[in-house]
Motif scaffolding. Structure first.
Motif, mmCIF file in Angstrom:
data_model
loop_
_atom_site.group_PDB
_atom_site.id
_atom_site.type_symbol
_atom_site.label_atom_id
_atom_site.label_comp_id
_atom_site.label_asym_id
_atom_site.label_seq_id
_atom_site.Cartn_x
_atom_site.Cartn_y
_atom_site.Cartn_z
ATOM 1 N N GLU A 280 0.829 -1.197 0.000
ATOM 2 C CA GLU A 280 0.000 0.000 0.000
ATOM 3 C C GLU A 280 0.870 1.255 0.000
ATOM 4 O O GLU A 280 1.913 1.305 0.661
ATOM 5 N N ALA A 281 0.403 2.252 -0.729
ATOM 6 C CA ALA A 281 1.126 3.528 -0.789
ATOM 7 C C ALA A 281 0.655 4.481 0.304
ATOM 8 O O ALA A 281 1.173 5.595 0.408
ATOM 9 N N TYR A 282 -0.283 4.049 1.115
ATOM 10 C CA TYR A 282 -0.839 4.902 2.164
ATOM 11 C C TYR A 282 -0.674 4.211 3.513
ATOM 12 O O TYR A 282 -0.533 2.998 3.611
ATOM 13 N N LYS A 283 -0.674 4.993 4.544
ATOM 14 C CA LYS A 283 -0.577 4.441 5.889
ATOM 15 C C LYS A 283 -1.962 4.028 6.369
ATOM 16 O O LYS A 283 -2.977 4.554 5.912
ATOM 17 N N GLU A 284 -1.989 3.089 7.300
ATOM 18 C CA GLU A 284 -3.257 2.597 7.823
ATOM 19 C C GLU A 284 -4.080 3.744 8.401
ATOM 20 O O GLU A 284 -3.588 4.561 9.169
ATOM 21 N N GLY A 285 -5.344 3.794 8.002
ATOM 22 C CA GLY A 285 -6.236 4.855 8.475
ATOM 23 C C GLY A 285 -6.122 6.141 7.693
ATOM 24 O O GLY A 285 -6.788 7.130 8.023
ATOM 25 N N GLN A 286 -5.262 6.157 6.660
ATOM 26 C CA GLN A 286 -5.076 7.378 5.867
ATOM 27 C C GLN A 286 -5.322 7.084 4.382
ATOM 28 O O GLN A 286 -4.518 7.406 3.516
ATOM 29 N N PHE A 287 -6.433 6.452 4.126
ATOM 30 C CA PHE A 287 -6.771 6.087 2.748
ATOM 31 C C PHE A 287 -6.910 7.354 1.912
ATOM 32 O O PHE A 287 -7.519 8.344 2.345
ATOM 33 N N PRO A 288 -6.308 7.359 0.705
ATOM 34 C CA PRO A 288 -6.324 8.575 -0.117
ATOM 35 C C PRO A 288 -7.741 8.986 -0.513
ATOM 36 O O PRO A 288 -8.563 8.152 -0.869
ATOM 37 N N LYS A 289 -7.992 10.286 -0.416
ATOM 38 C CA LYS A 289 -9.279 10.841 -0.834
ATOM 39 C C LYS A 289 -9.246 11.111 -2.333
ATOM 40 O O LYS A 289 -8.318 11.746 -2.836
ATOM 41 N N ILE A 290 -10.236 10.617 -3.033
ATOM 42 C CA ILE A 290 -10.285 10.768 -4.487
ATOM 43 C C ILE A 290 -11.474 11.649 -4.849
ATOM 44 O O ILE A 290 -12.627 11.274 -4.624
ATOM 45 N N ASP A 291 -11.170 12.819 -5.389
ATOM 46 C CA ASP A 291 -12.217 13.758 -5.808
ATOM 47 C C ASP A 291 -12.340 13.676 -7.329
ATOM 48 O O ASP A 291 -11.467 14.162 -8.053
ATOM 49 N N LEU A 292 -13.408 13.054 -7.800
ATOM 50 C CA LEU A 292 -13.574 12.854 -9.238
ATOM 51 C C LEU A 292 -13.648 14.165 -10.013
ATOM 52 O O LEU A 292 -13.262 14.227 -11.183
ATOM 53 N N ARG A 293 -14.139 15.213 -9.362
ATOM 54 C CA ARG A 293 -14.287 16.498 -10.057
ATOM 55 C C ARG A 293 -12.936 17.139 -10.367
ATOM 56 O O ARG A 293 -12.847 18.030 -11.209
ATOM 57 N N LYS A 294 -11.895 16.700 -9.653
ATOM 58 C CA LYS A 294 -10.562 17.260 -9.894
ATOM 59 C C LYS A 294 -9.761 16.437 -10.904
ATOM 60 O O LYS A 294 -8.660 16.823 -11.272
ATOM 61 N N ILE A 295 -10.315 15.306 -11.314
ATOM 62 C CA ILE A 295 -9.628 14.482 -12.311
ATOM 63 C C ILE A 295 -9.827 15.105 -13.689
ATOM 64 O O ILE A 295 -10.963 15.349 -14.109
ATOM 65 N N PRO A 296 -8.753 15.405 -14.401
ATOM 66 C CA PRO A 296 -8.890 16.054 -15.711
ATOM 67 C C PRO A 296 -9.565 15.131 -16.728
ATOM 68 O O PRO A 296 -9.440 13.910 -16.657
ATOM 69 N N VAL A 297 -10.276 15.747 -17.649
ATOM 70 C CA VAL A 297 -10.948 15.000 -18.704
ATOM 71 C C VAL A 297 -10.627 15.659 -20.042
ATOM 72 O O VAL A 297 -10.759 16.871 -20.183
ATOM 73 N N THR A 298 -10.224 14.851 -21.018
ATOM 74 C CA THR A 298 -9.889 15.373 -22.337
ATOM 75 C C THR A 298 -10.939 14.951 -23.365
ATOM 76 O O THR A 298 -11.813 14.128 -23.082
ATOM 77 N N SER A 299 -10.799 15.513 -24.552
ATOM 78 C CA SER A 299 -11.759 15.213 -25.617
ATOM 79 C C SER A 299 -11.737 13.730 -25.990
ATOM 80 O O SER A 299 -12.787 13.103 -26.142
ATOM 81 N N SER A 300 -10.557 13.144 -26.131
ATOM 82 C CA SER A 300 -10.479 11.735 -26.522
ATOM 83 C C SER A 300 -11.048 10.837 -25.434
ATOM 84 O O SER A 300 -11.661 9.804 -25.733
ATOM 85 N N GLN A 301 -10.866 11.218 -24.174
ATOM 86 C CA GLN A 301 -11.410 10.422 -23.080
ATOM 87 C C GLN A 301 -12.934 10.440 -23.094
ATOM 88 O O GLN A 301 -13.578 9.409 -22.892
ATOM 89 N N VAL A 302 -13.507 11.600 -23.326
ATOM 90 C CA VAL A 302 -14.966 11.696 -23.397
ATOM 91 C C VAL A 302 -15.480 10.868 -24.586
ATOM 92 O O VAL A 302 -16.490 10.163 -24.482
ATOM 93 N N LYS A 303 -14.773 10.927 -25.696
ATOM 94 C CA LYS A 303 -15.193 10.174 -26.883
ATOM 95 C C LYS A 303 -15.064 8.666 -26.689
ATOM 96 O O LYS A 303 -15.717 7.895 -27.401
#
Length: 787
Positions: A280-303
């Protein structure tokens, strides 16, 4: 200073260890493919002869090499490998034509000998007289009368009589139908002009296909020159022809189990001693927070979104064809009394569509995922990337629609001698005509170019040529590269040697390269999400690839046991097929780690749907691919089971359970990032996952597996041909099991429909691109080394 030295020393040690693993992997690949290619040359040299001419005792020509080749082409042209089997390879609705022809051929010889010696029919002889005749027939038919110098073969009068009986039988079958699922007048006599004789020779096509079936019966009952077993290692089992389980099959079954147990202990020791699991890349009890709205999206990805919708549509259509196939085992000539459905979609065409659509939707999902992840790896969106994605999409649409139309027209006999180019090339799993195969290869090369453009910057930044991004790229290259071997098969290629290359596609491309691509992609996704360290992932990937390729490449040999290949494959195939189970077993440990990550992520973890399917992949890898594959790959079991219902039990468990579930997993991962977060509903996904797994398990363990057990018992007691007859499929217990299969099939279809609706609705809730072409993306740079 000391701390810095310690870190430097640790980094050097890790680099050296990875260097060792790279070296081991390269050596493993070189050795494995050297053995495989050398074995292929051996198959080519040791293949059963196709004599220029076959004569009777008077020297009169009975049939020629051209007739054998023409008969094989007729068999392929009408898609009969998707109805029955030859040398045990094909589909299971119809008979095994080799075993059936061998039985007719043997009984014809017995009848001839009985008339000659006692002037009675064979059935009217007493027990001692029958024994004498049987022994004489076995002795006569097993003698190899092929003259290498003249490239000709002579049949005795009894053998020539057996040939005539085979011809009479198939003349009746292909004009009147077989009384089961084969339509009357399937083979048309007038659509084959004299030109293009390499495809189908001029003349009576029913006689040609009869001669081809007789030739496979001859090679399965005739002892190799200088040997004590037949060209097919004494398969199929039929006592009257002298075919019994060989010593090699028994010995290598035991040896493979012994070596398997030994290697399990060795591999587990190495695995735990050198800690080849992901960390694991995280310590116990410190699971990474993933905010989908901050994940970049490109034209090819949408297509790429439309790829996944098409995946769900093709998945649904493929399953409907599967349901029709299952129904044909109960009502072989209609669908609930509706005859025109069977007229339009007979079993062989439906089976071809079912297999090709499975490959299409699974491959399309993986291609779509590759398009999605490319900008994340490279860190930017190349210009015109979206245009290339659209071009590839429509190329795939043309490929799917055109190839299916071609397969239908070819198998129906409407394409004449263009059947191989535009229609159904006649080989199960790679039914595409040559033109469609070329289009598929071009499409995969376009996809590879799209992926390369996206990850090129990441490849340049990653100094380690064996790093994570490079591994991802190498596995992507292998996808189109290994399909090219389908082009090595031509209409005139001997059946045995063509089957050697066919399994390069089915086993090495579908089961091998896709497996490699899958484990690399899973590792990449875990690192991308920040759940595991890159260093531990790369080390684990090398370890897994060594095991997968070290066992899987030579493990292809279990397909060559009884198809006319050299006996050496009994040993190679048995041992390495058994070892294939080890890496599949270790994947269950990875699944447990994925389950823990999902649980620690809590209710806010956005990729629960993906992880449910990844865990399903690991379970079916163990059960469907590993356990059920191990069961049928033992030579002593395969000898009686080869081409029976235990094979599709393994096939469904591995093809859908592993590759299908993984295709859904990457579909959900990609969609999760390009669909508006507020639209997403994991309840739909969880329900679909449960229904698919329950339905698949019911299909395999409540129907296919029990029928397979009954069938192998039938073969053991009454000979292989009896187990593949329509009479066996019509037994009450078998029909009951096949009828009740409708229950798990329905459960499975509900899961498919839910996924289809979810994907179609998702297409209307896609996010808008957040970054323009050529613009850098704020993503994790996976090219950086970890200390």
């Amino acid at each position: 200073m000391e701390l810095k030295r310690g870190k430097t020393l640790k980094k050097v040690m890790n680099t050296n260890r990875n260097g060792l693993l790279k070296s081991v992997l390269i050596i493993t690949i070189l050795l494995s493919f050297t053995v495989l290619l050398a074995g292929g040359y051996w198959i080519f040299k040791e293949q059963a002869p196709r004599p220029l001419q076959v004569t009777n005792e008077k020297g009169e020509v009975l049939f020629t090499k051209e007739s054998i080749m023409g008969g094989q082409a007729v068999f392929q042209k009408y898609g009969l490998m998707d109805y029955g089997t030859v040398l045990g390879h094909g589909s299971y609705m119809g008979p095994d034509y080799t075993a059936e022809a061998l039985k007719i051929y043997t009984q014809g010889m017995q009848e001839f000998k009985a008339k000659e010696k006692y002037n009675k029919s064979f059935t009217s002889l007493n027990g001692d007289e029958k024994t004498i005749i049987k022994n004489n027939v076995i002795k006569e038919m097993r003698k190899n009368r092929y003259d290498i110098a003249k490239d000709s073969m002579k049949l005795t009068n009894a053998q020539a009589f057996g040939l005539e009986k085979v011809r009479e039988h198939y003349q009746d079958v292909f004009t009147k139908g077989d009384g089961w699922g084969l339509k009357a007048n399937l083979i048309k006599e007038t659509d084959m002009p004299e030109k293009n004789r390499a495809y189908v020779a001029k003349g009576d096509q029913i006689t040609q296909i009869s001669d081809f079936f007789f030739w496979t019966a001859w090679l399965s009952s005739t002892v190799r020159k200088g040997d004590t077993i037949t060209y097919t290692n004494n398969w199929p089992y039929y006592e009257d022809a002298g075919n019994h389980l060989s010593f090699s099959a028994v010995w290598w079954s035991g040896a493979s189990i012994t070596l398997f147990v030994l290697m399990v202990g060795v591999i587990l020791f190495v695995f735990y001693r050198y800690q080849f699991g992901m960390k694991e890349a995280y310590k116990e009890g410190q699971f990474p927070k993933i905010d989908l709205r901050k994940i970049p999206v490109t034209s090819s990805q949408v297509k790429s979104g439309k790829y996944f919708v098409i995946v769900s549509v093709l998945f649904f259509v493929q399953c409907m064809f599967g349901a029709l196939l299952a129904h044909y085992y109960i009502e072989p000539d209609s669908f609930f009394g509706i005859k025109w459905i069977h007229d339009i979609l007979p079993f062989n065409i439906t089976k071809g569509f079912h297999l090709q659509l499975a490959i299409f939707w699974i491959a399309t999902s993986w291609l779509g995922m590759g398009i999605y992840v490319a900008p994340l790896v490279g860190g930017y969106e190349p210009k015109k990337q979206g245009l290339l994605v659209d071009i590839l999409f429509w190329a795939l649409v043309v490929l799917v629609g055109g190839s299916m139309a071609g397969e239908w027209l070819g198998a129906k006999g409407y394409l004449g001698n263009n059947w191989f180019l535009l229609g159904n090339n006649g080989w199960e799993y790679i039914e595409l005509g040559r033109i469609w195969q070329l289009i598929l290869i071009v499409g995969m090369l376009i996809w590879l170019f799209i992926v390369y453009r996206g990850i090129r910057a990441g490849l340049k930044r990653e100094s380690d040529k064996g790093g994570l991004i490079h591994l991802l790229f190498y596995s992507a290259i292998a996808v189109p590269a290994f399909y090219i071997f389908a082009l090595f098969i031509n209409p005139g290629t001997s059946f045995t040697f063509a089957d050697y290359w066919r399994w390069w596609i089915i086993h090495l491309w579908v089961e091998g390269i896709f497996e490699v691509f899958a484990v690399v992609v899973i590792g990449f996704l875990m690192v991308q999400l920040g759940l595991v360290t890159k260093k531990s992932t790369v080390r684990q990937l090398y370890f897994q690839l060594i095991l997968l390729l070290g066992s899987g490449v030579i493990g292809i040999g279990h397909h060559y046991y009884y198809n006319g290949s050299a006996e050496v494959w009994l040993g190679l195939g048995a041992v390495f097929s058994a070892l294939e189970v080890i890496p599949l077993t270790l994947l269950i440990l990875e699944a447990y780690e994925q389950y823990k990550m999902m649980r620690e992520g809590g209710i806010d973890f956005p990729y629960k749907g993906t992880f449910w399917f990844l865990i399903s992949v690991a379970i079916w890898n163990l059960v469907g691919a590993g356990v059920l594959g191990f069961l049928i790959n033992l030579p002593a079991v395969s000898y009686f089971e080869h081409g029976q219902f235990l094979t599709p039990a393994h096939g469904h468990g591995s093809m859908m359970g592993v590759y299908g579930m993984f295709a859904v997993a990457v579909l959900l991962y990609s969609l999760r990032n390009i669909v508006q977060p507020e639209f997403w509903n994991d309840k739909w996904i969880k329900f679909s996952c449960i229904m698919l797994n329950v339905g698949l398990a019911g299909m395999v363990f409540l129907s296919l597996l029990p029928v397979g057990f009954i069938q192998i018992k039938e073969a053991f007691h009454h000979g292989y041909a009896a187990s593949r007859s329509a009479a066996f499929l019509q037994k009450d217990l078998v029909q009951t099991l096949l009828t009740w299969r409708a229950v798990p099939d329905t459960i499975f279809l509900i899961g498919v429909v839910v996924l289809l609706i979810f994907c179609m609705k998702a297409l209307f809730h896609l996010r808008k691109p957040t970054h323009k072409e050529g613009e850098q993306l704020p993503v994790k740079d996976l090219a950086l080394d970890e200390e």
